[in-house]
Design a protein around this motif. Structure first.
Motif, PDB file in Angstrom:
ATOM      1  N   ARG A  27       2.653  15.937 -42.986  1.00 46.76           N
ATOM      2  CA  ARG A  27       4.011  15.967 -42.966  1.00 46.76           C
ATOM      3  C   ARG A  27       4.667  16.897 -44.073  1.00 46.76           C
ATOM      4  NH1 ARG A  27       8.794  12.782 -42.767  1.00 46.76           N
ATOM      5  NH2 ARG A  27       7.798  10.466 -42.454  1.00 46.76           N
TER       6      ARG A  27
ATOM      7  N   VAL B 124       6.811  20.556 -43.493  1.00 50.84           N
ATOM      8  CA  VAL B 124       7.562  21.327 -43.006  1.00 50.84           C
ATOM      9  C   VAL B 124       7.111  22.035 -45.137  1.00 50.84           C
ATOM     10  CG1 VAL B 124       7.738  19.563 -45.890  1.00 50.84           C
ATOM     11  CG2 VAL B 124       9.649  20.275 -44.847  1.00 50.84           C
TER      12      VAL B 124
ATOM     13  N   ARG C 122       1.140  10.980 -36.005  1.00 50.02           N
ATOM     14  CA  ARG C 122       1.772  11.089 -35.965  1.00 50.02           C
ATOM     15  C   ARG C 122       2.391  11.633 -35.233  1.00 50.02           C
ATOM     16  NH1 ARG C 122       1.957   5.865 -38.216  1.00 50.02           N
ATOM     17  NH2 ARG C 122       3.050   5.638 -39.572  1.00 50.02           N
TER      18      ARG C 122
ATOM     19  N   PHE D 281       5.207  15.457 -36.531  1.00 45.59           N
ATOM     20  CA  PHE D 281       5.942  15.648 -37.728  1.00 45.59           C
ATOM     21  C   PHE D 281       6.991  16.712 -36.895  1.00 45.59           C
ATOM     22  CE2 PHE D 281       3.806  13.452 -40.350  1.00 45.59           C
ATOM     23  CZ  PHE D 281       4.301  12.498 -40.616  1.00 45.59           C
TER      24      PHE D 281
ATOM     25  N   ASP E  64      10.513  20.399 -40.532  1.00 49.46           N
ATOM     26  CA  ASP E  64      11.461  20.380 -41.437  1.00 49.46           C
ATOM     27  C   ASP E  64      11.026  19.002 -42.102  1.00 49.46           C
ATOM     28  OD1 ASP E  64      12.303  18.361 -39.528  1.00 49.46           O
ATOM     29  OD2 ASP E  64      14.442  18.883 -39.690  1.00 49.46           O
ATOM     30  N   GLY E  65       9.758  18.634 -41.824  1.00 46.87           N
ATOM     31  CA  GLY E  65       9.474  17.001 -42.045  1.00 46.87           C
ATOM     32  C   GLY E  65       9.673  15.645 -41.029  1.00 46.87           C
ATOM     33  N   SER E  66      10.546  15.608 -40.240  1.00 47.50           N
ATOM     34  CA  SER E  66      11.096  14.883 -39.473  1.00 47.50           C
ATOM     35  C   SER E  66      10.171  14.338 -38.696  1.00 47.50           C
ATOM     36  CB  SER E  66      12.689  15.532 -38.712  1.00 47.50           C
ATOM     37  OG  SER E  66      12.539  16.104 -37.217  1.00 47.50           O
ATOM     38  N   SER E  67      10.245  13.060 -38.312  1.00 48.88           N
ATOM     39  CA  SER E  67       8.969  12.166 -37.564  1.00 48.88           C
ATOM     40  C   SER E  67      10.043  11.598 -36.229  1.00 48.88           C
ATOM     41  CB  SER E  67       8.829  10.331 -37.902  1.00 48.88           C
ATOM     42  OG  SER E  67       7.895   9.640 -37.397  1.00 48.88           O
ATOM     43  N   LEU E  68       8.788  12.508 -35.169  1.00 47.62           N
ATOM     44  CA  LEU E  68       9.385  13.024 -33.874  1.00 47.62           C
ATOM     45  C   LEU E  68       8.906  12.038 -32.886  1.00 47.62           C
ATOM     46  CD1 LEU E  68       8.847  16.524 -33.651  1.00 47.62           C
ATOM     47  CD2 LEU E  68      11.081  15.448 -34.362  1.00 47.62           C
TER      48      LEU E  68
END
Length: 338
Positions: free
Chosen positions: A211, A215, A254, A256, A259-263
């Protein structure tokens, strides 16, 4: 020049490798690639040394005990350009999907922790080696070099790859960010070893590393991750203590955003499957508007990174004198704040 108008679907694999089985590993890669393509993906990413699986035996017992695995592991590693490699290219071409995968590369008698990108037309656009294997990995694998810290142009954008704890190397990360990386393949084995004892090897820290990479570099990150299943226990864990050291599961794939958001919704740690996310590179521009550490958010008057992108091992001339690698100059355009 990066294109920020590109959109596509990407996939990250969470699955158990076919341990010490080159043909089996390629076969499972093909099955998962076909599944990913059926799910609409244009690229599918596989875990660290997917072929022939991560050498967990290195962490579990003495060198004498490990010796039973050394030759089978090397024999089931893959040589670039071999018939098995051509089979991988054929799979990408026939399925119509780009493959980003980890593999144990055999070159002569040495092994390296490799990553490759084969595009949907079956062209190998890039291979690299882990710059510095971690801890006991150094007893099995050789080092990469400066040419392995690279971002390549592909039909799905500018793609870079790193393995596992390379994501904890600040200078390596900065060198990657400086090359206009848009899609990053951060490959992991599984977060199974020494559970609850060595926190640095666990999921919380290493998911955080993926993550943070997203970001910090304003790039999309595909983080495929392997699973330790019963087959791994049958092969590597011949005592109850070893079963405790190498826990079942450990899958934490994962995806990401910049912006560091989990997709993508994570799978259970013991579950095999594929994560999907729709990628729109315009989101990178939004993220960089706030903070671009290799652009407007840098201070090149204070910090400068020199990246020596030297190539492979030097050749030896007929006279016995070393022939220096072609690329020995320092690359001075990778500058900015660390």
């Amino acid at each position: 020049m990066p294109d920020y108008r590109k959109t596509f679907r990407a996939a990250a694999v969470q699955a158990e490798p076919v341990w010490n089985d080159l043909d089996g590993g390629i076969g499972k890669l093909e099955a998962l690639a076909r599944e990913a393509r059926a799910g609409g993906a244009d690229i599918v990413a596989f875990p660290e040394v997917w072929i022939p699986g991560y050498p967990w035996f290195l962490w579990l017992d003495s060198v004498a005990w490990q010796s039973q695995f050394v030759v089978p592991y090397a024999a089931n590693s893959i040589e670039i350009g071999s018939p098995e490699w051509e089979r991988l290219e054929s799979i990408a071409r026939s399925v119509g999907i780009a493959l980003a995968f980890g593999f144990s590369e055999r070159a002569g008698g040495s092994l390296y922790m490799g990553q490759a990108f084969i595009d949907a037309e079956g062209r190998t656009l890039g291979t690299r080696r882990k710059l510095k294997p971690t801890h006991v990995e150094r007893t099995q694998f050789g080092d990469g070099d400066g040419s392995d810290v690279v971002v390549i142009d592909t039909p799905v954008g500018r793609v870079g790859s790193l393995n596992c704890w390379e994501h904890l190397q600040p200078l390596t990360k900065y060198a990657m960010f400086s090359q206009d990386e848009q899609l990053h393949v951060g490959a992991w084995p599984s977060f199974s070893i020494f559970p609850g004892v060595v926190n640095a090897l666990g999921p919380e820290v290493n998911i955080g590393a993926s993550r943070q990479y997203a970001v910090e570099g304003q790039t999309f990150v595909l983080a495929p991750c392997a699973v330790v299943g019963q087959a791994a226990h049958d092969l590597f864990a011949d005592t109850e203590l070893k079963k405790q050291f190498l826990a079942l599961g450990g899958g934490y794939a994962r995806i990401f955003g910049p912006d560091g958001s989990s997709l993508a919704e994570p799978l259970a740690p013991t579950e095999e499957g594929i994560l999907y996310a729709d990628i729109d590179f315009a989101a990178i521009l939004a993220a960089k508007n706030a903070a671009d550490p290799v652009g407007h958010y840098s201070r090149p008057d204070v910090f400068t990174l020199h990246h020596r992108d030297t190539g492979r091992l030097p050749k030896v001339s007929a006279s016995g004198r070393d022939i220096p690698p072609a690329a020995t100059a320092e690359v001075d355009d990778l500058v900015g704040a660390e």
